[in-house]
Write a protein that holds these residues in place. Structure first.
Motif, PDB file in Angstrom:
ATOM      1  N   VAL A 289      34.480  44.885  30.447  1.00  0.00           N
ATOM      2  CA  VAL A 289      34.883  45.834  29.410  1.00  0.00           C
ATOM      3  C   VAL A 289      34.143  47.158  29.518  1.00  0.00           C
ATOM      4  CG1 VAL A 289      34.951  46.231  26.908  1.00  0.00           C
ATOM      5  CG2 VAL A 289      35.561  43.982  27.835  1.00  0.00           C
ATOM      6  N   ARG A 290      32.826  47.078  29.782  1.00  0.00           N
ATOM      7  CA  ARG A 290      31.991  48.270  29.729  1.00  0.00           C
ATOM      8  C   ARG A 290      31.703  48.892  31.092  1.00  0.00           C
ATOM      9  NH1 ARG A 290      32.300  49.860  24.517  1.00  0.00           N
ATOM     10  NH2 ARG A 290      31.820  48.122  23.093  1.00  0.00           N
ATOM     11  N   ALA A 291      31.880  48.129  32.144  1.00  0.00           N
ATOM     12  CA  ALA A 291      31.538  48.660  33.474  1.00  0.00           C
ATOM     13  C   ALA A 291      32.669  48.414  34.465  1.00  0.00           C
ATOM     14  CB  ALA A 291      30.241  48.028  33.975  1.00  0.00           C
ATOM     15  N   PRO A 292      33.893  48.850  34.159  1.00  0.00           N
ATOM     16  CA  PRO A 292      35.014  48.599  35.084  1.00  0.00           C
ATOM     17  C   PRO A 292      34.845  49.309  36.421  1.00  0.00           C
ATOM     18  CG  PRO A 292      35.651  50.127  33.350  1.00  0.00           C
ATOM     19  CD  PRO A 292      34.319  49.590  32.969  1.00  0.00           C
ATOM     20  N   GLN A 293      34.116  50.451  36.428  1.00  0.00           N
ATOM     21  CA  GLN A 293      33.909  51.157  37.697  1.00  0.00           C
ATOM     22  C   GLN A 293      33.052  50.324  38.648  1.00  0.00           C
ATOM     23  OE1 GLN A 293      33.239  52.447  34.716  1.00  0.00           O
ATOM     24  NE2 GLN A 293      34.715  54.117  34.419  1.00  0.00           N
ATOM     25  N   ALA A 294      32.004  49.712  38.109  1.00  0.00           N
ATOM     26  CA  ALA A 294      31.156  48.865  38.947  1.00  0.00           C
ATOM     27  C   ALA A 294      31.935  47.660  39.453  1.00  0.00           C
ATOM     28  CB  ALA A 294      29.932  48.409  38.154  1.00  0.00           C
ATOM     29  N   VAL A 295      32.773  47.092  38.597  1.00  0.00           N
ATOM     30  CA  VAL A 295      33.591  45.957  39.016  1.00  0.00           C
ATOM     31  C   VAL A 295      34.572  46.392  40.101  1.00  0.00           C
ATOM     32  CG1 VAL A 295      35.312  44.278  38.262  1.00  0.00           C
ATOM     33  CG2 VAL A 295      33.374  44.815  36.781  1.00  0.00           C
ATOM     34  N   ALA A 296      35.140  47.602  39.955  1.00  0.00           N
ATOM     35  CA  ALA A 296      36.087  48.102  40.954  1.00  0.00           C
ATOM     36  C   ALA A 296      35.418  48.265  42.314  1.00  0.00           C
ATOM     37  CB  ALA A 296      36.681  49.426  40.491  1.00  0.00           C
ATOM     38  N   VAL A 297      34.165  48.705  42.310  1.00  0.00           N
ATOM     39  CA  VAL A 297      33.429  48.830  43.576  1.00  0.00           C
ATOM     40  C   VAL A 297      33.232  47.459  44.210  1.00  0.00           C
ATOM     41  CG1 VAL A 297      31.214  49.468  44.611  1.00  0.00           C
ATOM     42  CG2 VAL A 297      32.265  50.963  42.903  1.00  0.00           C
ATOM     43  N   LEU A 298      32.880  46.469  43.386  1.00  0.00           N
ATOM     44  CA  LEU A 298      32.701  45.107  43.890  1.00  0.00           C
ATOM     45  C   LEU A 298      34.005  44.556  44.453  1.00  0.00           C
ATOM     46  CD1 LEU A 298      30.843  42.607  44.180  1.00  0.00           C
ATOM     47  CD2 LEU A 298      31.555  41.946  41.866  1.00  0.00           C
ATOM     48  N   MET A 299      35.125  44.935  43.832  1.00  0.00           N
ATOM     49  CA  MET A 299      36.431  44.420  44.260  1.00  0.00           C
ATOM     50  C   MET A 299      36.834  44.925  45.642  1.00  0.00           C
ATOM     51  SD  MET A 299      37.321  42.382  41.922  1.00  0.00           S
ATOM     52  CE  MET A 299      35.562  42.163  41.579  1.00  0.00           C
ATOM     53  N   LYS A 300      36.176  45.969  46.141  1.00  0.00           N
ATOM     54  CA  LYS A 300      36.495  46.467  47.477  1.00  0.00           C
ATOM     55  C   LYS A 300      36.115  45.465  48.560  1.00  0.00           C
ATOM     56  CE  LYS A 300      36.142  51.364  46.218  1.00  0.00           C
ATOM     57  NZ  LYS A 300      35.448  52.658  46.456  1.00  0.00           N
ATOM     58  N   VAL A 301      35.192  44.581  48.220  1.00  0.00           N
ATOM     59  CA  VAL A 301      34.838  43.502  49.142  1.00  0.00           C
ATOM     60  C   VAL A 301      35.889  42.404  48.994  1.00  0.00           C
ATOM     61  CG1 VAL A 301      33.086  41.819  49.804  1.00  0.00           C
ATOM     62  CG2 VAL A 301      32.401  44.046  48.862  1.00  0.00           C
ATOM     63  N   PRO A 302      36.523  41.945  50.085  1.00  0.00           N
ATOM     64  CA  PRO A 302      37.550  40.897  49.981  1.00  0.00           C
ATOM     65  C   PRO A 302      37.067  39.690  49.207  1.00  0.00           C
ATOM     66  CG  PRO A 302      37.513  41.810  52.198  1.00  0.00           C
ATOM     67  CD  PRO A 302      36.345  42.408  51.472  1.00  0.00           C
ATOM     68  N   PHE A 303      37.974  39.108  48.434  1.00  0.00           N
ATOM     69  CA  PHE A 303      37.619  37.995  47.557  1.00  0.00           C
ATOM     70  C   PHE A 303      36.996  36.836  48.326  1.00  0.00           C
ATOM     71  CE2 PHE A 303      38.724  33.888  45.676  1.00  0.00           C
ATOM     72  CZ  PHE A 303      38.189  34.023  44.409  1.00  0.00           C
ATOM     73  N   LEU A 304      37.583  36.485  49.463  1.00  0.00           N
ATOM     74  CA  LEU A 304      37.069  35.338  50.215  1.00  0.00           C
ATOM     75  C   LEU A 304      35.635  35.569  50.672  1.00  0.00           C
ATOM     76  CD1 LEU A 304      40.187  34.304  52.338  1.00  0.00           C
ATOM     77  CD2 LEU A 304      39.327  33.303  50.216  1.00  0.00           C
ATOM     78  N   ILE A 305      35.316  36.811  51.010  1.00  0.00           N
ATOM     79  CA  ILE A 305      33.937  37.127  51.412  1.00  0.00           C
ATOM     80  C   ILE A 305      33.003  36.998  50.213  1.00  0.00           C
ATOM     81  CG2 ILE A 305      32.408  38.948  52.251  1.00  0.00           C
ATOM     82  CD1 ILE A 305      34.677  39.939  53.986  1.00  0.00           C
ATOM     83  N   ARG A 306      33.458  37.502  49.043  1.00  0.00           N
ATOM     84  CA  ARG A 306      32.629  37.389  47.845  1.00  0.00           C
ATOM     85  C   ARG A 306      32.436  35.931  47.452  1.00  0.00           C
ATOM     86  NH1 ARG A 306      35.388  39.318  43.656  1.00  0.00           N
ATOM     87  NH2 ARG A 306      37.255  40.032  44.750  1.00  0.00           N
ATOM     88  N   LEU A 307      33.511  35.139  47.569  1.00  0.00           N
ATOM     89  CA  LEU A 307      33.400  33.725  47.233  1.00  0.00           C
ATOM     90  C   LEU A 307      32.438  33.011  48.173  1.00  0.00           C
ATOM     91  CD1 LEU A 307      34.335  31.268  45.609  1.00  0.00           C
ATOM     92  CD2 LEU A 307      36.260  31.038  47.198  1.00  0.00           C
ATOM     93  N   ALA A 308      32.570  33.275  49.472  1.00  0.00           N
ATOM     94  CA  ALA A 308      31.671  32.652  50.449  1.00  0.00           C
ATOM     95  C   ALA A 308      30.225  33.068  50.201  1.00  0.00           C
ATOM     96  CB  ALA A 308      32.103  33.021  51.867  1.00  0.00           C
ATOM     97  N   ALA A 309      30.022  34.353  49.892  1.00  0.00           N
ATOM     98  CA  ALA A 309      28.672  34.838  49.606  1.00  0.00           C
ATOM     99  C   ALA A 309      28.119  34.161  48.355  1.00  0.00           C
ATOM    100  CB  ALA A 309      28.685  36.358  49.429  1.00  0.00           C
TER     101      ALA A 309
END
Length: 370
Positions: A289-309
């Motif tokens: 809700v409060r930090a959508p820009q930070a979340v958007a930056v995180l979303m640039k990393v593919p989901f599968l990579i984030r999940l594996a990490a």
């Protein structure tokens, strides 16, 4: 019904929508939940022992049903709960009435939640990975169909193996809350035959991908796109606000604490775990809700990579925690702490993307299209 449920909780709407490929055969779509429910009732009434973990074949049937659609898995789990509670004769039938809620009913309810992780949450995880593959613009389109199928098989197999390894610990209240201990017959099938669940669930996941491609053509494909677009609109609204948002946070924290009850020793640990999950869900909500820009930056990393990490970091944190506490306590506190840490890491690294996550899914073009 999926869109109505999604207005309250998007996850519930997505679960109820999984399996909508059957709209190609309207009568089958309307009646499909009935046989799933009846199979669950039959298995709940006739399974050996106090809980389904006594039979890996019973669990394999649930895994097969769930992979054909989380909605079908939910129907089967609900049927099992009915058959188990009403028709099955447990070994603890002679428990004093004042102790029945704590010793019998609550542990049984917990076991249904653990089963739902396998029949509902695991299929939704597979579905999410498939959608990530379908929406990956960096993949060559001819390769998408093969990558989607491989990703579905791998995700389903990994989910089945993970569930088989963790379920015996989560099911401990079935035994320990009545003063006994888990029997070898209740634990051995999952420990020794987890490979059977991996094979059944993986093969079913592959069959489900092919079934989707065959069924979602013409009007069924159009319906699917409209449904996912509607669900995406509800997801894009973000966390629910006001009293509903607070209720969802509290229900989520209570549910997570209840599922981990097999690792919890005493009310102090239970309270600490509950407050931990309240804080985790509150932080998740705050970020969205409060930090959508930070979340958007995180979303640039593919989901599968984030999940594996997330899984890797959670494993490392868990290893450190278990190593530190293992010789300092005789309880399951090391496992509990590592599980909470891993859940926190994975939750924060796999936040949903801002906006409608389904708006760019490719539309099936023909019976033989992707």
């Amino acid at each position: 019904m999926p869109l109505t449920a999604a207005r309250v909780w998007p996850g519930a709407g997505i679960a109820l929508a999984d399996g909508h490929y059957l709209v190609r055969w309207p009568l089958v779509a309307v009646l499909a939940g009935v046989p799933c429910f009846l199979v669950g009732v039959a298995l709940g009434a006739t399974h050996p022992g106090e809980v389904y973990s006594y039979s890996v074949l019973v669990i394999a049937v649930f895994g097969l049903i769930g992979q054909f659609g989380a909605a079908f898995g939910l129907w089967a789990t609900t049927g099992y709960a009915f058959g188990d509670l009403v028709l099955h004769v447990p070994a603890t039938v002679y428990v004093a009435e004042e102790e029945r809620l704590r010793v019998v009913v609550l542990p049984m309810l917990l076991s249904y939640g653990v089963l739902a992780l396998f029949t509902v949450v695991a299929p939704l995880t597979v579905l999410g990975v498939r959608m990530m593959v379908l929406g990956a613009t960096w993949l060559p389109r001819p390769a998408v169909r093969w990558v989607e199928c491989a990703a579905a098989v791998l995700t389903a197999g990994l989910a089945a193996y993970t569930w088989a390894r963790t379920a015996p610990m989560l099911l401990r209240p079935i035994f320990v809350w009545s003063g006994s201990v888990p029997t070898v017959d209740a634990v051995a099938p999952l420990q020794q035959r987890a490979w059977l669940l991996v094979v059944v669930v993986g093969a079913t996941a592959a069959a489900r991908v092919l079934l989707d491609r065959w069924a979602l053509t013409g009007r069924a494909a159009t319906f699917s796109q409209i449904l996912w677009a509607g669900l995406g609109v509800e997801v894009a609204k973000g966390p629910r606000s006001g009293a509903l948002g607070l209720v969802l946070v509290l229900v989520g924290a209570i549910g997570a604490t209840f599922l981990l009850a097999g690792l919890i020793s005493g009310y102090v640990q239970a309270t600490a775990v509950f407050l931990f999950f309240v804080s985790l869900l509150a932080v998740r909500r705050l970020l969205l809700v409060r930090a959508p820009q930070a979340v958007a930056v995180l979303m640039k990393v593919p989901f599968l990579i984030r999940l594996a990490a997330g899984v890797w970091v959670g494993y490392l944190v868990g290893k450190v925690v278990i190593s530190y506490f293992w010789t300092r306590t005789e309880t399951f506190l090391p496992v509990l702490a590592s599980a909470c840490a891993a859940i926190a890491v994975i939750t924060l690294l796999t936040l949903p993307p801002p906006g409608n996550p389904y708006r760019e899914l490719p539309r099936p073009r023909s019976r033989h299209g992707v």
